[in-house]
Scaffold this motif. Structure first.
Motif, PDB file in Angstrom:
ATOM      1  N   ALA A 187     -12.372 -24.005   6.312  1.00  0.00           N
ATOM      2  CA  ALA A 187     -13.106 -24.700   8.125  1.00  0.00           C
ATOM      3  C   ALA A 187     -13.089 -23.092   8.929  1.00  0.00           C
ATOM      4  N   LEU A 188     -11.685 -22.551   8.797  1.00  0.00           N
ATOM      5  CA  LEU A 188     -11.574 -20.543   9.363  1.00  0.00           C
ATOM      6  C   LEU A 188     -13.594 -20.431   9.340  1.00  0.00           C
ATOM      7  N   ALA A 189     -13.167 -20.156   7.781  1.00  0.00           N
ATOM      8  CA  ALA A 189     -14.267 -18.961   7.522  1.00  0.00           C
ATOM      9  C   ALA A 189     -15.420 -19.644   8.585  1.00  0.00           C
ATOM     10  N   MET A 190     -15.449 -20.811   8.149  1.00  0.00           N
ATOM     11  CA  MET A 190     -17.212 -21.767   8.432  1.00  0.00           C
ATOM     12  C   MET A 190     -17.256 -21.739   9.510  1.00  0.00           C
ATOM     13  N   ASP A 191     -15.827 -21.981  10.431  1.00  0.00           N
ATOM     14  CA  ASP A 191     -15.856 -21.136  12.071  1.00  0.00           C
ATOM     15  C   ASP A 191     -16.508 -20.361  12.493  1.00  0.00           C
ATOM     16  N   LEU A 192     -16.375 -19.354  11.801  1.00  0.00           N
ATOM     17  CA  LEU A 192     -16.951 -17.778  12.506  1.00  0.00           C
ATOM     18  C   LEU A 192     -17.985 -17.975  12.001  1.00  0.00           C
ATOM     19  N   VAL A 193     -18.438 -18.249  10.725  1.00  0.00           N
ATOM     20  CA  VAL A 193     -20.397 -18.374  10.658  1.00  0.00           C
ATOM     21  C   VAL A 193     -20.769 -19.151  12.029  1.00  0.00           C
ATOM     22  N   ARG A 194     -20.377 -20.051  11.826  1.00  0.00           N
ATOM     23  CA  ARG A 194     -21.045 -20.433  13.106  1.00  0.00           C
ATOM     24  C   ARG A 194     -20.949 -20.383  14.635  1.00  0.00           C
ATOM     25  N   CYS A 195     -19.603 -19.719  14.795  1.00  0.00           N
ATOM     26  CA  CYS A 195     -19.186 -18.511  15.495  1.00  0.00           C
ATOM     27  C   CYS A 195     -20.169 -17.642  16.552  1.00  0.00           C
ATOM     28  N   VAL A 196     -20.806 -16.993  14.734  1.00  0.00           N
ATOM     29  CA  VAL A 196     -21.855 -15.830  14.810  1.00  0.00           C
ATOM     30  C   VAL A 196     -23.236 -16.726  14.904  1.00  0.00           C
ATOM     31  N   THR A 197     -23.926 -17.496  14.485  1.00  0.00           N
ATOM     32  CA  THR A 197     -24.538 -17.897  14.579  1.00  0.00           C
ATOM     33  C   THR A 197     -25.400 -18.260  15.897  1.00  0.00           C
ATOM     34  N   GLN A 198     -24.173 -18.964  16.406  1.00  0.00           N
ATOM     35  CA  GLN A 198     -24.479 -19.430  17.696  1.00  0.00           C
ATOM     36  C   GLN A 198     -24.820 -18.712  18.013  1.00  0.00           C
ATOM     37  N   LEU A 199     -23.846 -17.400  18.504  1.00  0.00           N
ATOM     38  CA  LEU A 199     -23.635 -16.182  19.445  1.00  0.00           C
ATOM     39  C   LEU A 199     -24.826 -14.879  19.393  1.00  0.00           C
ATOM     40  N   VAL A 200     -26.079 -15.703  18.154  1.00  0.00           N
ATOM     41  CA  VAL A 200     -27.425 -14.928  18.156  1.00  0.00           C
ATOM     42  C   VAL A 200     -28.117 -15.614  19.115  1.00  0.00           C
ATOM     43  N   VAL A 201     -28.187 -16.795  18.490  1.00  0.00           N
ATOM     44  CA  VAL A 201     -29.264 -17.424  19.111  1.00  0.00           C
ATOM     45  C   VAL A 201     -29.131 -17.334  20.930  1.00  0.00           C
ATOM     46  N   GLY A 202     -27.869 -17.653  21.529  1.00  0.00           N
ATOM     47  CA  GLY A 202     -27.545 -17.568  22.592  1.00  0.00           C
ATOM     48  C   GLY A 202     -27.712 -15.933  23.077  1.00  0.00           C
ATOM     49  N   VAL A 203     -27.875 -15.284  22.319  1.00  0.00           N
ATOM     50  CA  VAL A 203     -28.425 -13.790  23.048  1.00  0.00           C
ATOM     51  C   VAL A 203     -29.704 -13.710  22.679  1.00  0.00           C
ATOM     52  N   GLN A 204     -30.042 -13.808  21.674  1.00  0.00           N
ATOM     53  CA  GLN A 204     -31.951 -14.087  22.064  1.00  0.00           C
ATOM     54  C   GLN A 204     -32.716 -14.574  22.923  1.00  0.00           C
ATOM     55  N   LEU A 205     -31.818 -15.655  23.284  1.00  0.00           N
ATOM     56  CA  LEU A 205     -32.247 -16.793  24.979  1.00  0.00           C
ATOM     57  C   LEU A 205     -32.098 -15.905  26.071  1.00  0.00           C
ATOM     58  N   LEU A 206     -30.849 -15.601  26.018  1.00  0.00           N
ATOM     59  CA  LEU A 206     -30.774 -14.286  27.236  1.00  0.00           C
ATOM     60  C   LEU A 206     -30.831 -13.189  27.649  1.00  0.00           C
ATOM     61  N   GLY A 207     -31.998 -12.690  26.324  1.00  0.00           N
ATOM     62  CA  GLY A 207     -32.625 -11.729  26.277  1.00  0.00           C
ATOM     63  C   GLY A 207     -34.372 -12.024  26.631  1.00  0.00           C
ATOM     64  N   GLY A 208     -34.378 -13.561  26.941  1.00  0.00           N
ATOM     65  CA  GLY A 208     -35.383 -14.202  27.006  1.00  0.00           C
ATOM     66  C   GLY A 208     -37.265 -13.825  26.152  1.00  0.00           C
ATOM     67  N   THR A 209     -36.887 -13.031  24.931  1.00  0.00           N
ATOM     68  CA  THR A 209     -37.425 -13.137  24.334  1.00  0.00           C
ATOM     69  C   THR A 209     -37.133 -13.635  23.507  1.00  0.00           C
ATOM     70  N   PRO A 210     -36.676 -15.228  23.093  1.00  0.00           N
ATOM     71  CA  PRO A 210     -36.504 -15.560  21.586  1.00  0.00           C
ATOM     72  C   PRO A 210     -37.822 -15.825  20.197  1.00  0.00           C
ATOM     73  N   SER A 211     -37.419 -15.618  19.465  1.00  0.00           N
ATOM     74  CA  SER A 211     -37.870 -15.558  17.945  1.00  0.00           C
ATOM     75  C   SER A 211     -37.947 -16.942  17.704  1.00  0.00           C
ATOM     76  N   LEU A 212     -38.735 -17.711  17.080  1.00  0.00           N
ATOM     77  CA  LEU A 212     -38.784 -18.710  16.488  1.00  0.00           C
ATOM     78  C   LEU A 212     -38.158 -18.700  15.205  1.00  0.00           C
ATOM     79  N   ALA A 213     -38.535 -17.461  14.203  1.00  0.00           N
ATOM     80  CA  ALA A 213     -37.957 -18.057  13.204  1.00  0.00           C
ATOM     81  C   ALA A 213     -36.494 -16.416  13.613  1.00  0.00           C
ATOM     82  N   VAL A 214     -35.673 -15.533  14.002  1.00  0.00           N
ATOM     83  CA  VAL A 214     -34.942 -15.580  14.135  1.00  0.00           C
ATOM     84  C   VAL A 214     -33.637 -17.026  14.545  1.00  0.00           C
ATOM     85  N   ILE A 215     -34.303 -17.938  15.198  1.00  0.00           N
ATOM     86  CA  ILE A 215     -33.790 -19.314  15.503  1.00  0.00           C
ATOM     87  C   ILE A 215     -33.710 -19.773  13.888  1.00  0.00           C
TER      88      ILE A 215
END
Length: 431
Positions: free
Chosen positions: A89-117
């Motif tokens: 559970a701990l490891a999967m929390d860390l994985v999902r932390c990274v995945t959500q952060l990647v999407v968040g950074v994409q959106l905050l950067g203003g150029t979201p990529s459908l492939a990345v999401i």
């Protein structure tokens, strides 16, 4: 003449699970991650819309999350039984932390990529497949036997409350700082959950030494044997699957009916909010009520989902449909902790993750079927037909389980006869 022996003093009531540190930490982490997750659907829909302007793209992204979760859930159950549930559970929390952060950074950067999401959703769905089966072992490993139902009820209340507050939180973030921050918040909630899990102590479950472990396929077959040899379990899974398929039918056809027959989009919003409140109330009732025959009672409550489906198909007034939906969701809110407690008490610890993974698998698999069939049937015969069929299927599957002796006789304790080849494993110091 000797004095009569005094009656033994009644045992003091056990403290609420939230008074114990291990469960309190687990509860806090799960509550934060649930609240963060509840804000994601609206933010994800808006993010994909901004990136592509296509509803088909949103369906693709949702499929990218759902498909790997469905495919990997049984394997996640095997891993949850083979290894320490807290570590997974701990490891999967860390994985999902990274995945959500990647999407968040994409959106905050203003150029979201459908492939990345889409790629991130694949990874997040796979992580969910391994994290979901750990929920039951974590609760069982942090709470004494007497406190299981109250612990599960507390978890259900947190889930229900997140359903009420999550959309409001999403709206506040989306319309003030943008949808990207919803993903950043969800990432932070997973990080905090992982940190809290580091401090959680769970009871140890004896497992075979690495060299003595059977193959993954053998583990899967043994997990399925645990399911099929319990008629109260597999019959209830059929009811759970029917319920989720029917829920998909309602979620697909309901908005259009609300707009055209019930007075507009406000009626649909009112229905969803009433359902969220009903879910919360049902969870609160489960904290106080322990039915003598938990599986039978819970399945009867689950059958109430037929009411809003039939009323919607019959063109009943909005207030009646909304009230029936709130009642049906209260039945679900009551079922969840009662069912989880029954499973945690009856199934041996070493097989718990595998057994619950089959429950989740059947529940998730029925939803895409409902999403696909409902519009096809509605376009051919009108929406009343699929709604009525879904209602009859739910009622038949949930109420029909009462015909089985195991459902009627099950009282919530360990199974009197364990399945062949399955030996109960004790949790030292806690059971």
């Amino acid at each position: 003449m000797p004095a009569p022996a005094s009656a033994p003093a009644p045992a003091p009531p056990s403290p609420h699970p939230l008074r114990t540190r291990p469960f309190r930490l687990l509860f806090a982490g799960r509550t934060l991650s649930l609240l963060g997750d509840a804000a994601i659907p609206a933010a994800l829909a808006l993010a994909v819309q901004e990136a592509t302007g296509s509803t088909a793209a949103l369906a693709l992204v949702l499929a990218c999350s759902m498909v790997p979760k469905l495919l990997l859930l049984p394997l996640g159950g095997v891993m949850g039984d083979r290894f320490d549930a807290r570590t997974i559970a701990l490891a999967m929390d860390l994985v999902r932390c990274v995945t959500q952060l990647v999407v968040g950074v994409q959106l905050l950067g203003g150029t979201p990529s459908l492939a990345v999401i889409a790629s991130v959703e694949v990874i997040g769905g796979a992580a969910g497949a391994f994290a979901t089966p750990t929920a039951a072992p974590l609760v069982r490993g942090t709470v004494p036997e007497a406190g299981l139902q109250r612990a599960n009820a507390a978890m259900a209340v947190a889930h229900s409350a997140s359903r009420v507050g999550g959309p409001a939180l999403a709206g506040a973030l989306i319309f003030t700082v943008g949808p990207g921050w919803a993903f950043v918040l969800d990432a932070a909630s997973f990080a905090v959950s992982a940190a809290l899990l580091c401090a959680v102590r769970i009871a140890r479950v004896e497992r075979p030494a690495p060299g003595a472990r059977p193959s993954v396929l053998t583990d899967l077959r043994e997990g399925w044997r645990e399911v099929r040899t319990r008629d109260w379990y597999w019959s209830s899974l059929i009811g759970h699957s029917a319920w989720n398929g029917a829920a998909a039918v309602l979620m697909t056809l309901g908005p259009g009916i609300a707009v055209h027959r019930l007075g507009g989009g406000a009626a649909w919003v009112a229905l969803l909010q009433t359902g969220a409140i009903g879910l919360l109330l049902g969870s609160l009732v489960a904290d106080r009520v322990s039915p003598r025959r938990p599986v039978l009672t819970a399945n009867i409550g689950l059958a109430t989902y037929a009411l809003p489906l039939l009323l919607l198909a019959a063109g009943a007034p909005a207030v009646v449909v909304i009230g029936a939906y709130g009642l049906a969701q209260a039945g679900l809110g009551f079922l969840t902790p009662v069912w989880e407690t029954a499973v945690q008490r009856a199934v041996p610890e070493h097989a718990l993750a595998r057994v619950t993974s089959y429950d989740w698998l059947l529940s998730f698999a029925a939803m895409p079927l409902g999403y696909a069939l409902a519009p096809l049937a509605a376009s051919t015969w009108g929406p009343g037909v699929p709604l009525t069929v879904a209602a009859l299927v739910v009622a038949a599957c949930c109420l029909g389980s009462a015909l089985l002796p195991g459902v009627r006789r099950f009282t919530g304790g360990p199974d009197p006869v364990a399945p062949a080849g399955a030996e109960a494993v004790s949790l030292p110091g806690t059971r």
